[in-house]
Scaffold this active site. Structure first.
Site, mmCIF file in Angstrom:
data_model
loop_
_atom_site.group_PDB
_atom_site.id
_atom_site.type_symbol
_atom_site.label_atom_id
_atom_site.label_comp_id
_atom_site.label_asym_id
_atom_site.label_seq_id
_atom_site.Cartn_x
_atom_site.Cartn_y
_atom_site.Cartn_z
ATOM 1 N N VAL A 197 0.846 -1.208 0.000
ATOM 2 C CA VAL A 197 0.000 0.000 0.000
ATOM 3 C C VAL A 197 0.879 1.256 0.000
ATOM 4 O O VAL A 197 0.654 2.193 -0.763
ATOM 5 C CB VAL A 197 -0.951 0.006 1.228
ATOM 6 C CG1 VAL A 197 -1.571 1.377 1.436
ATOM 7 C CG2 VAL A 197 -2.037 -1.048 1.068
ATOM 8 N N LYS B 154 14.301 -24.090 2.384
ATOM 9 C CA LYS B 154 15.453 -23.176 2.537
ATOM 10 C C LYS B 154 16.131 -23.401 3.888
ATOM 11 O O LYS B 154 17.358 -23.397 3.973
ATOM 12 C CB LYS B 154 14.995 -21.715 2.384
ATOM 13 C CG LYS B 154 16.134 -20.746 2.115
ATOM 14 C CD LYS B 154 15.624 -19.429 1.550
ATOM 15 C CE LYS B 154 16.746 -18.456 1.251
ATOM 16 N NZ LYS B 154 16.293 -17.237 0.584
ATOM 17 N N GLU C 144 12.309 -8.430 2.936
ATOM 18 C CA GLU C 144 13.250 -8.132 1.850
ATOM 19 C C GLU C 144 12.520 -7.362 0.751
ATOM 20 O O GLU C 144 11.490 -7.802 0.257
ATOM 21 C CB GLU C 144 13.822 -9.425 1.273
ATOM 22 C CG GLU C 144 14.818 -9.162 0.140
ATOM 23 C CD GLU C 144 15.450 -10.433 -0.404
ATOM 24 O OE1 GLU C 144 16.594 -10.724 -0.040
ATOM 25 O OE2 GLU C 144 14.784 -11.135 -1.182
#
Ligand code: 0O2
Length: 202
Positions: A19, A53, A137
């Site tokens: 946003v 991961k 990130e």
């Protein structure tokens, strides 16, 4: 582990950041100025990808939130290379987040040929239990870099991380071609922007 509960604030962080970044784009458009943002996407890393991961990096499950910096990810895609640095500086000057780390894979590409600017940030999310600091990130890249990365990502998935060498060298060449395209477009940036302004006025 209740992943729905753990990931809820990450999801909120992604939505809020989207946003806010869309707000930057809208402001440029209202002022009839070239927007350094073409489009924005965001996602919370799916649980199977988090587990994969974590396993590949030998991270214990109770350390995942501290060790994985891209559970929350937002991507800003720009038209021109200059726009990347405009966005980086705008993000740096904000008071609602803190920069933890920056990785400039734009000026120094990764071995794969990957180019993008990564900013690791800390972003506070209001939860019913108080403020939770979320690490996220932000990837900033051009349309050409995004095109390359999307295709390479699909091939990596298809070949489970071991892309055959002939395809790897094609990807290297494609990466150079994408970089060249960005360079050429940067040279005629002013012409392109002027044309786009005329187009928007109509
Ligand atoms: P997803 O969500 O499927 O995209 P590092 O240890 O610094 O080398 P690290 O810690 O993974 O690597 O962080 P980095 O470099 O910031 O990379 C995180 C994300 O950047 C990746 O997420 C990709 O989105 C993107 N990325 C990094 N390198 C490449 C690359 O060579 N090709 C492509 N296509 N994308 C890349 P994930 O984990 O892949 O997951």
């Amino acid at each position: 582990m209740n992943w729905d509960v753990i990931l809820a604030p990450y999801s909120q962080a992604v939505e809020e950041l989207k946003v806010k970044l869309k707000g930057i784009r809208a402001q440029f458009e209202h002022e009839s100025r070239h927007s350094p943002i073409e489009f924005i996407t965001g996602r919370v890393k799916p649980v199977p990808s988090i587990l994969e991961k974590a396993e590949s990096r030998q991270i214990l499950l109770d350390r995942v939130e501290q060790e994985l910096q891209d559970i929350a990810g937002v991507r800003v895609v720009c038209q021109f290379v200059d726009d990347i640095y405009t966005i980086v500086n705008m993000i740096k000057s904000r008071n609602d987040l803190k920069i933890v780390e920056e990785k400039d894979y734009v000026s120094r590409k990764k071995e794969s040929g990957y180019r993008s600017y990564h900013m690791i940030i800390e972003y506070p999310v209001e939860t019913i239990h108080g403020v939770k600091m979320i690490v996220a990130e932000i990837q900033i890249r051009t349309l050409a870099m995004n095109f390359w990365a999307t295709n390479e990502h699909s091939l990596n998935y298809k070949y489970k991380g071991s892309i055959p060498s002939n395809i790897k060298s094609r990807l290297q060449r494609a990466s150079e071609a994408a970089f060249k395209l960005d360079e050429e477009m940067s040279i005629i940036k002013n012409e392109v922007q002027e044309a786009q302004r005329i187009f928007h006025r109509k």
